[in-house]
Design a protein around this motif. Structure first.
Motif, PDB file in Angstrom:
ATOM      1  N   GLU A 181       1.100  -1.026  -0.181  1.00  0.00           N
ATOM      2  CA  GLU A 181       0.087   0.226  -0.286  1.00  0.00           C
ATOM      3  C   GLU A 181       0.868   1.588  -0.205  1.00  0.00           C
ATOM      4  N   GLN A 182       0.933   2.423  -1.499  1.00  0.00           N
ATOM      5  CA  GLN A 182       1.282   3.166  -0.805  1.00  0.00           C
ATOM      6  C   GLN A 182       1.005   4.640  -0.114  1.00  0.00           C
ATOM      7  N   ASP A 183      -0.425   4.184   0.323  1.00  0.00           N
ATOM      8  CA  ASP A 183      -0.673   5.648   0.804  1.00  0.00           C
ATOM      9  C   ASP A 183      -1.030   5.075   2.156  1.00  0.00           C
ATOM     10  N   LYS A 184       0.020   5.554   3.118  1.00  0.00           N
ATOM     11  CA  LYS A 184       0.252   4.978   4.827  1.00  0.00           C
ATOM     12  C   LYS A 184      -1.008   5.362   5.420  1.00  0.00           C
ATOM     13  N   ASP A 185      -1.940   6.884   5.337  1.00  0.00           N
ATOM     14  CA  ASP A 185      -3.273   6.908   6.036  1.00  0.00           C
ATOM     15  C   ASP A 185      -3.720   5.581   5.850  1.00  0.00           C
TER      16      ASP A 185
END
Length: 200
Positions: A181-185
């Protein structure tokens, strides 16, 4: 926003809406080689456990699907020795918990369970699959989000802290081998209620 709302955002429908790729149970087989990389390149032992998190629904068809998953895993235990049990956490989410010293058997059993939910029309109830590892007495997990179709690392520490340095290291080594997952949110922490693992 409370922890329950955060969990719903990270693993729920909003996560699915924002996802850039569709989840597939075949992604779970990526952990077969990841287990070897974690040990050979990073020195992590496999933790002997994996788990599938899902949200239940009050219907006869869903209850029968749960029984079918249970029957499949019981049959698998005879062949592989993988032990399975069902748990419910304090948020009301349900878990299929699997224990085995052979990571291949854990991956296969998690896939069987997830695939059965999907084949019976309940794939949208699947939230995450977790694979446990350990190094120097500290647990880490690779978490697969069914709503995002991606993996992310989770390194919990006492006091609801997480070791971001460890998580970034795991990302740097496994990215490409796993779809990270690139979006660490969406790297959502799954804190245990009372025990060592998120499903406890």
């Amino acid at each position: 926003m409370g922890i329950f709302d955060s969990l719903r955002q990270a693993l729920g429908m909003s996560a699915e809406t924002d996802a850039t790729r569709e989840a597939s149970p075949e992604d779970l087989f990526g952990m077969s080689t990841a287990y070897m990389t974690m040990e050979a390149d990073l020195g992590y032992d496999q933790g002997g456990a994996a788990a599938l998190c899902f949200s239940g629904v009050d219907s006869t068809a869903f209850a029968e699907t749960e029984r079918e998953v249970e029957r499949i895993l019981e049959a698998g235990e005879i062949e592989t020795g993988t032990q399975a049990r069902f748990e419910t956490d304090s948020h009301g989410y349900q878990w299929v918990v699997l224990e085995d010293t052979d990571p291949e058997d854990l991956v296969t059993s998690i896939h069987f369970a997830a695939d059965t939910f999907i084949e019976e029309g309940f794939g949208n109830r699947l939230l995450a699959a977790l694979f446990a590892f350990e190094k120097d007495g500290q647990p880490v997990y690779w978490v697969y989000s069914f709503r995002r179709g991606t993996y992310y690392p989770f390194a919990p520490r006492p006091g609801h802290e997480r070791d971001s340095g460890v998580e970034f290291k795991l990302e740097s080594v496994l990215d490409g081998e796993l779809t990270v997952e690139q979006d660490k949110d969406y790297w959502f922490p799954l804190w245990p209620d009372r025990g060592r693992h998120p499903w406890e």
